[in-house]
Motif scaffolding. Structure first.
Motif, mmCIF file in Angstrom:
data_model
loop_
_atom_site.group_PDB
_atom_site.id
_atom_site.type_symbol
_atom_site.label_atom_id
_atom_site.label_comp_id
_atom_site.label_asym_id
_atom_site.label_seq_id
_atom_site.Cartn_x
_atom_site.Cartn_y
_atom_site.Cartn_z
ATOM 1 N N GLN A 150 0.835 -1.197 0.000
ATOM 2 C CA GLN A 150 0.000 0.000 0.000
ATOM 3 C C GLN A 150 0.871 1.249 0.000
ATOM 4 N N LEU A 151 0.479 2.247 -0.781
ATOM 5 C CA LEU A 151 1.266 3.477 -0.896
ATOM 6 C C LEU A 151 0.952 4.500 0.187
ATOM 7 N N LYS A 152 -0.156 4.314 0.868
ATOM 8 C CA LYS A 152 -0.536 5.275 1.911
ATOM 9 C C LYS A 152 -1.423 4.580 2.930
ATOM 10 N N GLY A 153 -1.630 5.254 4.049
ATOM 11 C CA GLY A 153 -2.502 4.714 5.079
ATOM 12 C C GLY A 153 -3.914 4.550 4.561
ATOM 13 N N ILE A 189 -0.896 -1.461 5.296
ATOM 14 C CA ILE A 189 -0.503 -0.398 6.223
ATOM 15 C C ILE A 189 -1.624 -0.220 7.248
ATOM 16 N N PRO A 190 -1.433 -0.718 8.460
ATOM 17 C CA PRO A 190 -2.470 -0.630 9.491
ATOM 18 C C PRO A 190 -2.464 0.724 10.195
ATOM 19 N N LEU A 191 -2.406 1.784 9.420
ATOM 20 C CA LEU A 191 -2.312 3.137 9.953
ATOM 21 C C LEU A 191 -3.279 4.045 9.211
ATOM 22 N N LYS A 248 9.756 0.303 14.751
ATOM 23 C CA LYS A 248 10.504 -0.521 13.801
ATOM 24 C C LYS A 248 9.611 -1.067 12.687
ATOM 25 N N GLN A 249 8.402 -1.495 13.046
ATOM 26 C CA GLN A 249 7.504 -2.049 12.045
ATOM 27 C C GLN A 249 7.139 -0.999 11.003
ATOM 28 N N ILE A 301 7.952 1.604 5.454
ATOM 29 C CA ILE A 301 8.508 2.706 4.668
ATOM 30 C C ILE A 301 9.594 2.202 3.725
ATOM 31 N N ASP A 302 10.410 1.279 4.202
ATOM 32 C CA ASP A 302 11.453 0.691 3.355
ATOM 33 C C ASP A 302 10.853 -0.058 2.172
ATOM 34 N N LYS A 303 9.747 -0.767 2.421
ATOM 35 C CA LYS A 303 9.092 -1.491 1.337
ATOM 36 C C LYS A 303 8.511 -0.525 0.298
#
Length: 329
Positions: free
Chosen positions: A156-159, A188-190, A207-208, A213-215
């Motif tokens: 996913q590109l965004k929350g 993205i669970p945000l 960290k998660q 973000i790295d992905k």
């Protein structure tokens, strides 16, 4: 001059008075859209004479009529878009003006089919696909066909808005892409917009979240659309923006791309809101190997044009009427 000679000295063909008159009539008829009656009155000749002169012009091959096939016309539009905006690729779906006015016609369905076919051609083993959400991307996901691949990842590109009742289809879109490309999915669970910048920063320190973000940073295909700035938008209806913020966006923003609102110059509107938004930035979106914008229609025309001017997408998938207006812009 010898009888029967049909060329002048030097090899030029002979053109007599009838030829010249037929050429003039043909130009008036085909280039200036004059009727045969208007031509007859202008040249002080009869209407049957006009008809005979047009026939004569055709017989002498003074008139060359080329009817371009829809495939050739679409190819010309795609090439024109690539040249004008420096695109890597462009795909144009043909749709007539009358069909666009049909109350039962949904452009998103057509764009979904064309985009799904395009993805079937370009997605390969070990690709990492970044997805936005919304109705257009949902239609794309519904048109996907299974493709046997290895090592594909979908991110996913965004929350999202999975904590509220809203029709983003973010979960369904991911599920369809994961299933049809035999891929792993990174959700993205945000939320797409945090209440405060401090709350977002707290999550960024996890960290998660950094792994997510790295992905996102590692995607080589990004698929997204353009959102209009109206009170029907999900961000407004779900109260992610205050009334004051949305009033400012209505006045200054022309669209949003991955929930990043931009003005007519392609600059971010409302830095405070943007700072609270979780997802890929427009500068990063522009760096993706295959940055694919899927959008069409009058209400999105200006946003598409500005996005192209800012070199955010390098691939555009749109419809024929939008393509023509972009080329005329």
């Amino acid at each position: 001059m010898e009888e029967g000679n049909t060329t002048r000295k030097g090899g030029w063909p002979l053109i007599d008075e009838k030829d010249l008159m037929s050429i003039e009539v043909a130009r008036m008829y085909y280039e200036f859209d004059k009727t045969q009656q208007e031509i007859a009155e202008t040249l002080s000749i009869s209407r049957p004479t006009v008809s005979k002169l047009l026939k004569h012009a055709k017989e002498k091959n003074f008139i060359q009529i080329t009817i371009e096939s829809p495939v050739d016309a679409i190819g010309s539009l795609e090439q024109g878009l690539k040249e004008k905006f420096g695109l890597k690729d462009a795909k144009v779906a043909y749709v007539s003006r009358s069909r666009m006015r049909d109350v039962d016609f949904d452009l998103r369905n057509l764009l979904g089919k064309v985009t799904a076919e395009y993805l079937a051609d370009i997605v390969k083993d070990d690709d990492r696909i970044g997805l936005s959400w919304g109705e257009t991307l949902f239609q794309v996901s519904q048109e996907l066909k299974p493709k046997s691949l290895q090592g594909v990842e979908v991110v996913q590109l965004k929350g999202g808005m999975n904590l509220v009742e809203a029709g983003t289809h973010d979960q369904e879109i991911m599920m369809q892409f994961v299933k049809n490309f035999n891929a792993k999915g990174q959700y993205i669970p945000l939320p797409v917009v945090f209440e405060t910048e401090a709350a977002k920063q707290t999550m960024l320190n996890q960290k998660q979240t950094q792994k997510i973000i790295d992905k996102i940073s590692g995607i080589n295909i990004a698929l997204y659309t353009i959102g209009t700035v109206t009170k029907a938008s999900l961000l407004h209806r779900m109260h992610y923006t205050t009334d004051e913020e949305f009033a400012y966006l209505e006045e200054h923003a022309i669209c949003d791309i991955c929930s990043r609102f931009i003005d007519e110059h392609g600059e971010i509107c409302l830095e405070d809101l943007d700072a609270r938004t979780f997802g890929i930035g427009l500068d990063k979106l522009a760096e993706v190997e295959n940055s694919i914008l899927v959008a069409g229609g009058e209400e999105k025309l200006e946003g598409i044009y500005v996005a192209l001017q800012k070199k955010i997408p390098n691939v555009l998938i749109t419809n024929s009427m939008t393509a023509i207006k972009l080329l005329e812009h």
